[in-house]
Design a protein around this motif. Sequence first.
Motif, PDB file in Angstrom:
ATOM      1  N   ASP A 207      -3.878   5.671  -4.629  1.00  0.00           N
ATOM      2  CA  ASP A 207      -4.889   6.169  -3.699  1.00  0.00           C
ATOM      3  C   ASP A 207      -5.208   5.166  -2.593  1.00  0.00           C
ATOM      4  N   GLY A 208      -4.541   4.025  -2.592  1.00  0.00           N
ATOM      5  CA  GLY A 208      -4.778   3.009  -1.573  1.00  0.00           C
ATOM      6  C   GLY A 208      -5.901   2.051  -1.893  1.00  0.00           C
TER       7      GLY A 208
ATOM      8  N   SER B 107       1.246  -4.683   8.929  1.00  0.00           N
ATOM      9  CA  SER B 107       2.107  -3.506   9.075  1.00  0.00           C
ATOM     10  C   SER B 107       3.415  -3.744   8.321  1.00  0.00           C
TER      11      SER B 107
ATOM     12  N   ASP C 244      -9.144   1.483   1.229  1.00  0.00           N
ATOM     13  CA  ASP C 244      -8.029   1.069   2.076  1.00  0.00           C
ATOM     14  C   ASP C 244      -8.473   0.573   3.445  1.00  0.00           C
TER      15      ASP C 244
ATOM     16  N   CYS D 258      -2.407  -2.617  -5.210  1.00  0.00           N
ATOM     17  CA  CYS D 258      -2.821  -1.374  -4.558  1.00  0.00           C
ATOM     18  C   CYS D 258      -2.419  -0.197  -5.443  1.00  0.00           C
TER      19      CYS D 258
ATOM     20  N   ALA E 164       0.839  -1.193   0.000  1.00  0.00           N
ATOM     21  CA  ALA E 164       0.000   0.000   0.000  1.00  0.00           C
ATOM     22  C   ALA E 164       0.879   1.250   0.000  1.00  0.00           C
ATOM     23  N   PRO E 165       0.324   2.417  -0.361  1.00  0.00           N
ATOM     24  CA  PRO E 165       1.122   3.642  -0.356  1.00  0.00           C
ATOM     25  C   PRO E 165       1.731   3.973   1.003  1.00  0.00           C
ATOM     26  N   ASP E 166       1.079   3.563   2.101  1.00  0.00           N
ATOM     27  CA  ASP E 166       1.611   3.846   3.436  1.00  0.00           C
ATOM     28  C   ASP E 166       2.609   2.799   3.910  1.00  0.00           C
ATOM     29  N   GLY E 167       2.950   1.820   3.062  1.00  0.00           N
ATOM     30  CA  GLY E 167       3.910   0.792   3.419  1.00  0.00           C
ATOM     31  C   GLY E 167       3.309  -0.466   3.998  1.00  0.00           C
ATOM     32  N   ASP E 168       1.996  -0.471   4.258  1.00  0.00           N
ATOM     33  CA  ASP E 168       1.362  -1.706   4.725  1.00  0.00           C
ATOM     34  C   ASP E 168       1.386  -2.769   3.624  1.00  0.00           C
TER      35      ASP E 168
ATOM     36  N   ARG F 264      -4.174  -7.660   5.934  1.00  0.00           N
ATOM     37  CA  ARG F 264      -3.364  -6.436   5.915  1.00  0.00           C
ATOM     38  C   ARG F 264      -2.372  -6.479   7.071  1.00  0.00           C
TER      39      ARG F 264
END
Length: 319
Positions: A179-180, A149, A197, A176, A129-133, A147
């Motif tokens: 935009d998630g 971390s 997301d 992904c 994911a864009p946030d690194g998840d 999902r």
Amino acid sequence: MVILGSGQFRYRVETQWAQLPEGWTLGDVPGVGVDSRDRVYVFSRGPNPVAVFDRDGAFHGSWGGDVFTHPHGVHITPDDLLYLTDDGDHTVRRCTADGRVLLQIGDAGNPAPFMSGRPFRRCTHTALAPDGDIWVSDGYQNARVHRYSPDGELRWSFGDCGAGPGEFNLPHALHCDADGMVYVADRENHRVQIFDDAGMFVTEWRNLHRPSSIVPLPGEPKAWLIGEIGPVMRFNRGAHNLGPRLSIVDEHGRLITRLCISPSAGLEPGQFLSPHGIAVDSHGDIYVAQVGATAWPQLFPGQDAPAHFPSLQKLVRID
């Protein structure tokens, strides 16, 4: 010369792209990925699971023979880390480009109970994911998306066996976007499901047959490439307009064009047996990974298998 596609999505088929070392054969290739320098990582079910090539097909080494049990999926991050999903030992591994394992998710060789929803039971693919998840589809003997971390701690899971929104019948691959949003190839439900997301169902694309892989194409307009595998039931095996094939759809899932020279499975350039994994480089060229040895007895029961399968094809975009 074999040309596939139409309009701005036209491709020249290169079947002998990979320059293998003498004596090598790839065997089944379930997954392929391309890094930021257009190096191509071929994830195969043989003695050298990860083989590395440049975009011209020159061989640059291999690794992973003492790590992987039954390779399945490849995802490569923008900083060139590889997420390699092994459905044989129920794990996802984050690796460097030279094969050093940085993280393992899943207890190797110890699957969760059948259809329990707990990770993993023959997991299939991974996406960042864009946030690194880390999102994982879980897959052949589960009906779940998980999902994690960035350090591999399970945050939550969703999905159940079924055909309704948010239910799965073999979640086989996922991606992904920036935009998630999460795109899941729900293979045996013949659709791609799209979630936000938080894992909430948004919509689905239906004009597909057993979608096995999904990646975005670079550039504008926005388009998605989907690998579809063919029918294997006796009543429709060999039927036309069902694949195996590659399809290109727009951001709403509407068909733009299909890439195949024949409406059924085959060994000729531009035909497919099982486009199981796909990847696209910065030039828009497509790499198609196939599990031909696995697919052959399903597609052509009772027929002698060829000595070698076209397990890796390159489609060069024509400007």
